[in-house]
Motif scaffolding. Structure first.
Motif, PDB file in Angstrom:
ATOM      1  N   ARG A   4      19.302   2.936   8.711  1.00 22.32           N
ATOM      2  CA  ARG A   4      20.080   3.505   7.606  1.00 22.32           C
ATOM      3  C   ARG A   4      19.706   2.867   6.278  1.00 22.32           C
ATOM      4  O   ARG A   4      19.580   3.536   5.249  1.00 22.32           O
ATOM      5  CB  ARG A   4      21.579   3.325   7.863  1.00 22.32           C
ATOM      6  N   ALA A   5      19.513   1.546   6.259  1.00 21.35           N
ATOM      7  CA  ALA A   5      19.174   0.841   5.017  1.00 21.35           C
ATOM      8  C   ALA A   5      17.860   1.368   4.441  1.00 21.35           C
ATOM      9  O   ALA A   5      17.734   1.545   3.231  1.00 21.35           O
ATOM     10  CB  ALA A   5      19.079  -0.661   5.269  1.00 21.35           C
ATOM     11  N   THR A  16      23.325  -3.790  -3.841  1.00 22.48           N
ATOM     12  CA  THR A  16      24.294  -4.169  -4.870  1.00 22.48           C
ATOM     13  C   THR A  16      25.228  -5.231  -4.304  1.00 22.48           C
ATOM     14  O   THR A  16      25.747  -5.089  -3.209  1.00 22.48           O
ATOM     15  CB  THR A  16      25.115  -2.947  -5.312  1.00 22.48           C
ATOM     16  N   THR A  17      25.417  -6.289  -5.064  1.00 25.68           N
ATOM     17  CA  THR A  17      26.346  -7.349  -4.697  1.00 25.68           C
ATOM     18  C   THR A  17      27.391  -7.446  -5.804  1.00 25.68           C
ATOM     19  O   THR A  17      27.046  -7.450  -6.979  1.00 25.68           O
ATOM     20  CB  THR A  17      25.623  -8.696  -4.547  1.00 25.68           C
ATOM     21  N   TYR A  39      24.489  -0.923  -0.197  1.00 30.05           N
ATOM     22  CA  TYR A  39      23.478  -0.169  -0.938  1.00 30.05           C
ATOM     23  C   TYR A  39      24.186   0.817  -1.854  1.00 30.05           C
ATOM     24  O   TYR A  39      25.108   1.516  -1.438  1.00 30.05           O
ATOM     25  CB  TYR A  39      22.537   0.562   0.018  1.00 30.05           C
ATOM     26  N   ASP A  40      23.772   0.852  -3.120  1.00 31.64           N
ATOM     27  CA  ASP A  40      24.435   1.686  -4.116  1.00 31.64           C
ATOM     28  C   ASP A  40      23.417   2.121  -5.164  1.00 31.64           C
ATOM     29  O   ASP A  40      22.313   1.593  -5.234  1.00 31.64           O
ATOM     30  CB  ASP A  40      25.574   0.896  -4.774  1.00 31.64           C
ATOM     31  N   ALA A  41      23.793   3.106  -5.969  1.00 31.64           N
ATOM     32  CA  ALA A  41      22.900   3.665  -6.978  1.00 31.64           C
ATOM     33  C   ALA A  41      23.343   3.235  -8.371  1.00 31.64           C
ATOM     34  O   ALA A  41      24.435   3.583  -8.815  1.00 31.64           O
ATOM     35  CB  ALA A  41      22.887   5.187  -6.885  1.00 31.64           C
ATOM     36  N   VAL A  47      29.415   3.932  -4.815  1.00 30.05           N
ATOM     37  CA  VAL A  47      29.939   3.279  -3.611  1.00 30.05           C
ATOM     38  C   VAL A  47      30.858   2.122  -4.002  1.00 30.05           C
ATOM     39  O   VAL A  47      31.955   1.958  -3.446  1.00 30.05           O
ATOM     40  CB  VAL A  47      28.784   2.801  -2.704  1.00 30.05           C
ATOM     41  N   LEU A  48      30.443   1.320  -4.978  1.00 24.06           N
ATOM     42  CA  LEU A  48      31.273   0.206  -5.440  1.00 24.06           C
ATOM     43  C   LEU A  48      32.584   0.705  -6.036  1.00 24.06           C
ATOM     44  O   LEU A  48      33.650   0.164  -5.725  1.00 24.06           O
ATOM     45  CB  LEU A  48      30.517  -0.639  -6.469  1.00 24.06           C
TER      46      LEU A  48
END
Length: 90
Positions: A4-5, A16-17, A39-41, A47-48
């Motif tokens: 998936r990653a 993203t952290t 994982y985000d865009a 997502v965040l």
């Protein structure tokens, strides 16, 4: 089966952290931290922001601040010789 990653990175997502500093109701003078990673865009971080909306709805802790770090892990390869000279000798 593909990881998936790997698939989300192909879609343009990067790691993203977020460091979330917050106050708990029973200890309102103590700042606590929570580390979140997914994982985000960038730059919209959908997502965040979905996670932060969930936090505000479901968790009884006031967010004081959020610090974000983001890196696209997949990018075009960049190669150069350490001495600046490219040689194809065998």
């Amino acid at each position: 089966m593909t990881d998936r990653a790997f698939l989300v990175q192909l879609d343009g997502y990067g790691l993203t952290t977020a460091e979330i500093c917050y106050f708990m109701p029973d200890h309102p003078l103590i700042v606590q931290t929570f580390a979140w990673q997914e994982y985000d865009a960038a730059p919209d971080f959908p997502v965040l922001f979905d996670f932060l909306d969930y936090w505000r709805r479901e968790i009884e802790a006031d967010i004081q601040s959020v610090r974000i770090a983001h890196d696209k892990l997949m990018r075009p390869a960049n190669w150069r010789s350490a001495d600046g000279v490219i040689s194809w000798e065998d």
